[in-house]
Design an enzyme around this catalytic site. Structure first.
Site, PDB file in Angstrom:
ATOM      1  CB  CYS A  60      -0.928  -0.006   1.218  1.00  0.00           C
ATOM      2  SG  CYS A  60      -1.963   1.463   1.258  1.00  0.00           S
ATOM      3  NE  ARG A  66      -5.307   0.163 -11.685  1.00  0.00           N
ATOM      4  CZ  ARG A  66      -4.253   0.619 -12.365  1.00  0.00           C
ATOM      5  NH1 ARG A  66      -4.170   1.888 -12.650  1.00  0.00           N
ATOM      6  NH2 ARG A  66      -3.302  -0.205 -12.759  1.00  0.00           N
TER       7      ARG A  66
HETATM    8  C1  LIG Z   1      -8.553   2.276  -5.254  1.00  0.00           C
HETATM    9  C2  LIG Z   1      -7.564   1.195  -4.971  1.00  0.00           C
HETATM   10  C3  LIG Z   1      -7.514   0.620  -3.720  1.00  0.00           C
HETATM   11  C4  LIG Z   1      -6.574  -0.388  -3.444  1.00  0.00           C
HETATM   12  N1  LIG Z   1      -6.592  -1.013  -2.213  1.00  0.00           N
HETATM   13  C5  LIG Z   1      -5.718  -2.029  -1.970  1.00  0.00           C
HETATM   14  C6  LIG Z   1      -5.779  -2.779  -0.755  1.00  0.00           C
HETATM   15  O1  LIG Z   1      -6.637  -2.573   0.115  1.00  0.00           O
HETATM   16  N2  LIG Z   1      -4.847  -3.764  -0.583  1.00  0.00           N
HETATM   17  C7  LIG Z   1      -3.903  -4.068  -1.529  1.00  0.00           C
HETATM   18  O2  LIG Z   1      -3.092  -4.963  -1.344  1.00  0.00           O
HETATM   19  N3  LIG Z   1      -3.871  -3.404  -2.706  1.00  0.00           N
HETATM   20  C8  LIG Z   1      -4.756  -2.423  -2.940  1.00  0.00           C
HETATM   21  N4  LIG Z   1      -4.746  -1.805  -4.156  1.00  0.00           N
HETATM   22  C9  LIG Z   1      -3.837  -2.284  -5.219  1.00  0.00           C
HETATM   23  C10 LIG Z   1      -4.559  -3.332  -6.086  1.00  0.00           C
HETATM   24  O3  LIG Z   1      -4.873  -4.473  -5.321  1.00  0.00           O
HETATM   25  C11 LIG Z   1      -3.687  -3.746  -7.279  1.00  0.00           C
HETATM   26  O4  LIG Z   1      -2.472  -4.237  -6.782  1.00  0.00           O
HETATM   27  C12 LIG Z   1      -3.400  -2.578  -8.217  1.00  0.00           C
HETATM   28  O5  LIG Z   1      -4.572  -1.846  -8.489  1.00  0.00           O
HETATM   29  C13 LIG Z   1      -2.771  -3.069  -9.533  1.00  0.00           C
HETATM   30  O6  LIG Z   1      -3.645  -3.958 -10.182  1.00  0.00           O
HETATM   31  P1  LIG Z   1      -4.564  -3.472 -11.447  1.00  0.00           P
HETATM   32  O7  LIG Z   1      -3.631  -2.851 -12.452  1.00  0.00           O
HETATM   33  O8  LIG Z   1      -5.205  -4.736 -11.915  1.00  0.00           O
HETATM   34  O9  LIG Z   1      -5.523  -2.461 -10.906  1.00  0.00           O
HETATM   35  C14 LIG Z   1      -5.665  -0.795  -4.438  1.00  0.00           C
HETATM   36  C15 LIG Z   1      -5.727  -0.207  -5.708  1.00  0.00           C
HETATM   37  C16 LIG Z   1      -6.652   0.776  -5.984  1.00  0.00           C
HETATM   38  C17 LIG Z   1      -6.704   1.371  -7.374  1.00  0.00           C
END
Ligand SMILES: Cc1cc2nc3c(=O)[nH]c(=O)nc-3n(C[C@H](O)[C@H](O)[C@H](O)COP(=O)(O)O)c2cc1C
Length: 321
Positions: free
Chosen positions: A101, A227
Protein backbone atom coordinates in the site's frame (compact mmCIF):
# COMPACT_ATOMS: atom_id res chain seq x y z
CA UNK A 1 -4.23 -23.03 -21.66
CA UNK A 2 -3.03 -23.76 -18.15
CA UNK A 3 -5.90 -23.49 -15.67
CA UNK A 4 -4.98 -20.84 -13.16
CA UNK A 5 -6.94 -19.04 -10.45
CA UNK A 6 -8.31 -15.58 -11.18
CA UNK A 7 -8.37 -13.41 -8.09
CA UNK A 8 -10.20 -10.14 -7.48
CA UNK A 9 -7.70 -7.59 -6.16
CA UNK A 10 -8.21 -5.96 -2.80
CA UNK A 11 -9.25 -2.36 -3.51
CA UNK A 12 -9.97 -0.12 -0.57
CA UNK A 13 -13.07 1.97 -1.19
CA UNK A 14 -14.03 0.03 -4.34
CA UNK A 15 -13.99 -3.75 -3.88
CA UNK A 16 -16.14 -3.73 -0.77
CA UNK A 17 -18.51 -6.48 0.31
CA UNK A 18 -21.24 -5.47 -2.16
CA UNK A 19 -18.82 -5.15 -5.08
CA UNK A 20 -17.23 -8.51 -4.24
CA UNK A 21 -20.69 -10.04 -4.20
CA UNK A 22 -21.79 -8.51 -7.51
CA UNK A 23 -18.57 -9.42 -9.32
CA UNK A 24 -18.51 -13.01 -8.09
CA UNK A 25 -22.16 -13.47 -9.10
CA UNK A 26 -20.98 -12.93 -12.69
CA UNK A 27 -18.51 -15.82 -12.53
CA UNK A 28 -14.87 -16.02 -13.58
CA UNK A 29 -13.36 -15.42 -10.16
CA UNK A 30 -11.86 -18.18 -8.04
CA UNK A 31 -11.07 -15.97 -5.07
CA UNK A 32 -11.58 -12.44 -3.77
CA UNK A 33 -9.49 -10.52 -1.26
CA UNK A 34 -10.98 -8.17 1.31
CA UNK A 35 -10.00 -4.52 1.48
CA UNK A 36 -7.06 -4.26 3.89
CA UNK A 37 -7.85 -4.36 7.56
CA UNK A 38 -5.40 -2.09 9.31
CA UNK A 39 -3.80 -3.44 12.47
CA UNK A 40 -2.19 -1.02 14.90
CA UNK A 41 -2.04 -1.62 18.65
CA UNK A 42 -5.42 -3.23 19.23
CA UNK A 43 -7.13 -6.50 18.54
CA UNK A 44 -10.35 -5.90 16.63
CA UNK A 45 -13.51 -7.23 18.23
CA UNK A 46 -15.46 -10.00 16.46
CA UNK A 47 -18.18 -7.49 15.53
CA UNK A 48 -15.59 -5.21 13.90
CA UNK A 49 -14.20 -8.16 11.95
CA UNK A 50 -17.64 -9.21 10.77
CA UNK A 51 -18.39 -5.65 9.69
CA UNK A 52 -15.12 -5.34 7.79
CA UNK A 53 -15.33 -8.79 6.19
CA UNK A 54 -19.00 -9.89 6.22
CA UNK A 55 -18.08 -13.01 4.21
CA UNK A 56 -16.76 -14.45 7.50
CA UNK A 57 -20.42 -15.07 8.44
CA UNK A 58 -20.69 -17.27 5.37
CA UNK A 59 -17.73 -19.60 5.94
CA UNK A 60 -15.43 -16.95 4.39
CA UNK A 61 -17.20 -17.11 1.04
CA UNK A 62 -19.25 -14.66 -0.98
CA UNK A 63 -22.91 -15.60 -1.43
CA UNK A 64 -21.90 -17.17 -4.75
CA UNK A 65 -19.49 -19.48 -2.94
CA UNK A 66 -16.23 -17.80 -3.94
CA UNK A 67 -13.62 -17.89 -1.12
CA UNK A 68 -12.75 -14.55 0.43
CA UNK A 69 -9.23 -14.02 1.75
CA UNK A 70 -8.77 -11.58 4.62
CA UNK A 71 -6.04 -9.01 4.05
CA UNK A 72 -4.11 -7.47 6.97
CA UNK A 73 -1.96 -4.38 6.89
CA UNK A 74 0.40 -3.39 9.67
CA UNK A 75 3.93 -3.68 11.01
CA UNK A 76 3.43 -5.01 14.54
CA UNK A 77 3.94 -8.74 14.04
CA UNK A 78 2.49 -9.74 17.41
CA UNK A 79 -0.68 -7.70 17.03
CA UNK A 80 -1.09 -8.84 13.45
CA UNK A 81 -0.77 -12.47 14.59
CA UNK A 82 -3.35 -11.96 17.36
CA UNK A 83 -5.75 -10.32 14.92
CA UNK A 84 -5.18 -13.01 12.31
CA UNK A 85 -6.08 -15.65 14.90
CA UNK A 86 -9.34 -13.84 15.71
CA UNK A 87 -10.21 -13.69 12.00
CA UNK A 88 -9.49 -17.43 11.75
CA UNK A 89 -11.68 -18.19 14.77
CA UNK A 90 -14.46 -16.29 12.98
CA UNK A 91 -14.04 -18.40 9.86
CA UNK A 92 -11.13 -17.02 7.79
CA UNK A 93 -9.36 -19.75 5.82
CA UNK A 94 -6.73 -17.62 4.18
CA UNK A 95 -4.87 -14.54 5.41
CA UNK A 96 -3.00 -12.19 3.08
CA UNK A 97 -0.42 -9.62 4.18
CA UNK A 98 -0.18 -6.23 2.50
CA UNK A 99 3.36 -5.11 1.64
CA UNK A 100 2.35 -2.75 -1.11
CA UNK A 101 0.00 0.00 0.00
CA UNK A 102 1.50 3.36 -1.04
CA UNK A 103 -0.81 5.57 1.10
CA UNK A 104 1.23 8.11 3.14
CA UNK A 105 -0.91 7.66 6.29
CA UNK A 106 -0.22 3.94 6.24
CA UNK A 107 3.46 4.28 5.29
CA UNK A 108 4.05 6.88 8.05
CA UNK A 109 3.35 4.09 10.53
CA UNK A 110 5.65 1.65 8.67
CA UNK A 111 2.79 -0.26 7.07
CA UNK A 112 2.23 -1.40 3.48
CA UNK A 113 4.95 -0.52 0.98
CA UNK A 114 7.12 1.17 3.63
CA UNK A 115 8.09 -2.33 4.81
CA UNK A 116 9.82 -3.01 1.49
CA UNK A 117 12.84 -1.14 2.88
CA UNK A 118 13.19 -3.79 5.54
CA UNK A 119 13.19 -7.43 4.37
CA UNK A 120 14.21 -8.58 7.89
CA UNK A 121 11.06 -7.03 9.35
CA UNK A 122 8.99 -8.57 6.55
CA UNK A 123 10.44 -11.97 7.44
CA UNK A 124 9.69 -11.36 11.12
CA UNK A 125 6.07 -10.41 10.37
CA UNK A 126 5.40 -13.32 8.01
CA UNK A 127 7.09 -15.96 10.19
CA UNK A 128 5.48 -14.72 13.42
CA UNK A 129 2.01 -14.88 11.89
CA UNK A 130 2.69 -18.20 10.18
CA UNK A 131 3.82 -19.76 13.48
CA UNK A 132 0.72 -18.58 15.29
CA UNK A 133 -1.88 -19.60 12.72
CA UNK A 134 -3.48 -23.04 12.79
CA UNK A 135 -1.76 -25.36 10.34
CA UNK A 136 -4.72 -25.51 7.95
CA UNK A 137 -4.85 -21.71 7.52
CA UNK A 138 -3.15 -20.49 4.36
CA UNK A 139 -0.91 -17.44 4.62
CA UNK A 140 -0.04 -15.40 1.52
CA UNK A 141 1.43 -11.95 0.84
CA UNK A 142 1.19 -9.20 -1.72
CA UNK A 143 4.06 -6.87 -2.51
CA UNK A 144 5.17 -4.10 -4.81
CA UNK A 145 8.68 -4.18 -6.29
CA UNK A 146 10.12 -1.72 -3.81
CA UNK A 147 9.82 1.82 -2.55
CA UNK A 148 11.69 3.85 -5.15
CA UNK A 149 13.84 1.20 -6.81
CA UNK A 150 14.16 -2.56 -7.18
CA UNK A 151 17.33 -3.12 -5.16
CA UNK A 152 15.53 -5.09 -2.45
CA UNK A 153 12.84 -6.74 -4.56
CA UNK A 154 14.33 -10.21 -4.40
CA UNK A 155 15.27 -9.91 -0.73
CA UNK A 156 11.68 -8.97 0.12
CA UNK A 157 10.24 -11.78 -2.00
CA UNK A 158 12.66 -14.25 -0.39
CA UNK A 159 11.77 -12.98 3.10
CA UNK A 160 8.10 -13.61 2.33
CA UNK A 161 8.81 -17.14 1.08
CA UNK A 162 11.22 -17.96 3.93
CA UNK A 163 8.70 -16.62 6.43
CA UNK A 164 6.29 -19.33 5.32
CA UNK A 165 3.93 -17.68 2.82
CA UNK A 166 2.27 -20.19 0.51
CA UNK A 167 2.05 -17.78 -2.43
CA UNK A 168 3.11 -14.28 -3.38
CA UNK A 169 1.16 -11.73 -5.39
CA UNK A 170 3.37 -9.19 -7.11
CA UNK A 171 2.05 -5.81 -8.17
CA UNK A 172 4.86 -5.11 -10.58
CA UNK A 173 5.62 -1.49 -9.72
CA UNK A 174 7.47 0.40 -7.03
CA UNK A 175 5.57 2.49 -4.49
CA UNK A 176 6.86 5.70 -6.07
CA UNK A 177 5.47 4.64 -9.43
CA UNK A 178 2.01 4.56 -7.84
CA UNK A 179 -0.19 3.43 -10.77
CA UNK A 180 1.91 4.86 -13.57
CA UNK A 181 2.09 2.50 -16.59
CA UNK A 182 3.68 0.23 -17.52
CA UNK A 183 3.73 -2.48 -14.87
CA UNK A 184 7.09 -4.28 -15.08
CA UNK A 185 5.89 -7.78 -15.92
CA UNK A 186 9.45 -8.97 -16.59
CA UNK A 187 9.90 -9.10 -12.80
CA UNK A 188 7.43 -11.96 -12.35
CA UNK A 189 9.78 -14.55 -13.86
CA UNK A 190 12.79 -13.19 -11.98
CA UNK A 191 10.92 -13.39 -8.68
CA UNK A 192 9.51 -16.82 -9.47
CA UNK A 193 13.00 -18.13 -10.17
CA UNK A 194 14.10 -16.86 -6.78
CA UNK A 195 11.26 -17.90 -4.49
CA UNK A 196 9.90 -21.22 -5.74
CA UNK A 197 6.41 -20.50 -4.40
CA UNK A 198 3.45 -19.67 -6.65
CA UNK A 199 3.68 -16.14 -8.04
CA UNK A 200 0.40 -14.38 -8.80
CA UNK A 201 0.79 -11.70 -11.48
CA UNK A 202 -0.86 -8.34 -10.86
CA UNK A 203 -0.81 -4.97 -12.56
CA UNK A 204 -2.30 -3.56 -15.75
CA UNK A 205 -4.28 -6.57 -16.95
CA UNK A 206 -7.12 -4.60 -18.50
CA UNK A 207 -8.16 -6.92 -21.32
CA UNK A 208 -7.96 -10.44 -22.71
CA UNK A 209 -5.18 -9.20 -24.98
CA UNK A 210 -3.22 -7.97 -21.97
CA UNK A 211 -3.59 -11.41 -20.43
CA UNK A 212 -2.32 -13.07 -23.60
CA UNK A 213 0.62 -10.63 -23.74
CA UNK A 214 1.42 -11.44 -20.12
CA UNK A 215 1.49 -15.15 -20.94
CA UNK A 216 4.16 -14.47 -23.54
CA UNK A 217 6.56 -13.18 -20.89
CA UNK A 218 5.52 -15.27 -17.90
CA UNK A 219 3.46 -18.34 -17.14
CA UNK A 220 1.60 -17.10 -14.07
CA UNK A 221 0.48 -19.34 -11.23
CA UNK A 222 -2.55 -17.09 -10.98
CA UNK A 223 -3.60 -13.59 -11.94
CA UNK A 224 -5.09 -10.82 -9.88
CA UNK A 225 -7.40 -8.30 -11.53
CA UNK A 226 -8.07 -4.87 -10.06
CA UNK A 227 -9.03 -1.74 -11.96
CA UNK A 228 -9.56 -3.70 -15.18
CA UNK A 229 -12.54 -5.49 -13.76
CA UNK A 230 -14.07 -2.28 -12.42
CA UNK A 231 -13.92 -0.88 -15.95
CA UNK A 232 -15.09 -4.13 -17.53
CA UNK A 233 -17.00 -6.36 -15.10
CA UNK A 234 -16.86 -9.19 -17.67
CA UNK A 235 -13.06 -9.31 -17.69
CA UNK A 236 -12.67 -12.31 -15.36
CA UNK A 237 -15.34 -14.27 -17.25
CA UNK A 238 -13.67 -13.42 -20.57
CA UNK A 239 -10.20 -14.47 -19.42
CA UNK A 240 -11.65 -17.65 -17.91
CA UNK A 241 -13.20 -18.44 -21.31
CA UNK A 242 -9.81 -18.04 -22.99
CA UNK A 243 -8.21 -20.32 -20.40
CA UNK A 244 -10.92 -22.92 -21.01
CA UNK A 245 -10.66 -22.60 -24.81
CA UNK A 246 -14.20 -21.26 -25.01
CA UNK A 247 -15.62 -18.38 -27.00
CA UNK A 248 -15.51 -14.99 -25.34
CA UNK A 249 -18.88 -13.63 -24.24
CA UNK A 250 -19.83 -10.43 -26.08
CA UNK A 251 -20.27 -7.52 -23.70
CA UNK A 252 -23.67 -5.91 -23.93
CA UNK A 253 -24.13 -2.46 -22.43
CA UNK A 254 -27.70 -3.33 -21.38
CA UNK A 255 -26.30 -6.14 -19.25
CA UNK A 256 -23.80 -3.75 -17.71
CA UNK A 257 -26.70 -1.45 -16.82
CA UNK A 258 -28.55 -4.33 -15.25
CA UNK A 259 -25.51 -5.10 -13.10
CA UNK A 260 -25.21 -1.43 -12.18
CA UNK A 261 -28.85 -1.22 -11.07
CA UNK A 262 -28.45 -4.40 -9.05
CA UNK A 263 -25.34 -2.90 -7.43
CA UNK A 264 -27.20 0.34 -6.59
CA UNK A 265 -30.02 -1.62 -5.04
CA UNK A 266 -27.64 -3.79 -2.98
CA UNK A 267 -25.66 -0.76 -1.78
CA UNK A 268 -28.96 0.87 -0.77
CA UNK A 269 -29.88 -2.05 1.48
CA UNK A 270 -27.21 -1.12 4.00
CA UNK A 271 -27.84 2.60 3.60
CA UNK A 272 -31.44 3.75 4.09
CA UNK A 273 -30.68 7.41 3.24
CA UNK A 274 -28.99 6.46 0.03
CA UNK A 275 -26.01 8.83 0.16
CA UNK A 276 -23.49 6.02 0.29
CA UNK A 277 -25.29 4.03 -2.40
CA UNK A 278 -25.48 7.04 -4.70
CA UNK A 279 -21.81 7.88 -4.18
CA UNK A 280 -20.85 4.28 -4.97
CA UNK A 281 -23.02 4.24 -8.08
CA UNK A 282 -21.43 7.43 -9.43
CA UNK A 283 -17.95 6.12 -8.57
CA UNK A 284 -18.47 2.89 -10.52
CA UNK A 285 -20.30 4.49 -13.43
CA UNK A 286 -17.43 6.93 -13.82
CA UNK A 287 -15.04 3.99 -14.35
CA UNK A 288 -17.43 1.99 -16.53
CA UNK A 289 -17.94 4.84 -19.00
CA UNK A 290 -14.21 4.64 -19.87
CA UNK A 291 -14.92 1.27 -21.46
CA UNK A 292 -18.57 1.75 -22.38
CA UNK A 293 -18.74 5.20 -23.92
CA UNK A 294 -22.50 4.91 -24.40
CA UNK A 295 -22.78 5.17 -20.60
CA UNK A 296 -21.23 8.67 -20.57
CA UNK A 297 -24.56 10.49 -21.09
CA UNK A 298 -25.95 8.51 -18.16
CA UNK A 299 -23.08 9.64 -15.97
CA UNK A 300 -23.64 13.26 -17.01
CA UNK A 301 -27.34 12.86 -16.22
CA UNK A 302 -26.92 11.55 -12.69
CA UNK A 303 -23.70 13.13 -11.54
CA UNK A 304 -25.45 16.04 -9.80
CA UNK A 305 -28.55 14.11 -8.70
CA UNK A 306 -29.09 13.00 -5.11
CA UNK A 307 -32.61 11.61 -4.93
CA UNK A 308 -32.68 7.81 -5.08
CA UNK A 309 -36.08 7.84 -6.77
CA UNK A 310 -34.91 10.23 -9.48
CA UNK A 311 -31.73 8.26 -10.06
CA UNK A 312 -33.64 4.97 -10.24
CA UNK A 313 -36.02 6.51 -12.79
CA UNK A 314 -33.10 7.76 -14.91
CA UNK A 315 -31.47 4.31 -14.78
CA UNK A 316 -34.73 2.64 -15.73
CA UNK A 317 -35.39 5.04 -18.64
CA UNK A 318 -31.82 4.66 -19.87
CA UNK A 319 -32.11 0.89 -19.83
CA UNK A 320 -35.43 0.97 -21.67
CA UNK A 321 -34.14 3.36 -24.36
C1 LIG B 1 -8.55 2.28 -5.25
C2 LIG B 1 -7.56 1.20 -4.97
C3 LIG B 1 -7.51 0.62 -3.72
C4 LIG B 1 -6.57 -0.39 -3.44
N1 LIG B 1 -6.59 -1.01 -2.21
C5 LIG B 1 -5.72 -2.03 -1.97
C6 LIG B 1 -5.78 -2.78 -0.76
O1 LIG B 1 -6.64 -2.57 0.12
N2 LIG B 1 -4.85 -3.76 -0.58
C7 LIG B 1 -3.90 -4.07 -1.53
O2 LIG B 1 -3.09 -4.96 -1.34
N3 LIG B 1 -3.87 -3.40 -2.71
C8 LIG B 1 -4.76 -2.42 -2.94
N4 LIG B 1 -4.75 -1.81 -4.16
C9 LIG B 1 -3.84 -2.28 -5.22
C10 LIG B 1 -4.56 -3.33 -6.09
O3 LIG B 1 -4.87 -4.47 -5.32
C11 LIG B 1 -3.69 -3.75 -7.28
O4 LIG B 1 -2.47 -4.24 -6.78
C12 LIG B 1 -3.40 -2.58 -8.22
O5 LIG B 1 -4.57 -1.85 -8.49
C13 LIG B 1 -2.77 -3.07 -9.53
O6 LIG B 1 -3.65 -3.96 -10.18
P1 LIG B 1 -4.56 -3.47 -11.45
O7 LIG B 1 -3.63 -2.85 -12.45
O8 LIG B 1 -5.20 -4.74 -11.91
O9 LIG B 1 -5.52 -2.46 -10.91
C14 LIG B 1 -5.67 -0.80 -4.44
C15 LIG B 1 -5.73 -0.21 -5.71
C16 LIG B 1 -6.65 0.78 -5.98
C17 LIG B 1 -6.70 1.37 -7.37
Amino acid sequence: MKNIPIILAPMQGYADFVMRQILTEMGGFDEVVSEFVRITHTVHSPSTWLKKVPELKNNAKTQSGVPCTVQLLGSDAEKMAENACVAVRLGAKKIDLNFGCPAPTVNKHSGGAALLANPELIYHIVSTIKNRLPEHTVLTAKMRLGISDTQKTLDCAQAIADGGAAALTVHARTKDEQYQPPAHWEWFATIKQQVKIPVIANGDIFSVDDYLRLCQVFTPDGIMLGRGVLKNPYLAVQIKSIINNQNIQEVNVKDVLKILRHFYQQCGQSDPHGNYATARLKQWLFLLQENFSSLSPLFVCIKNKHSIDKINKILQDFQAA
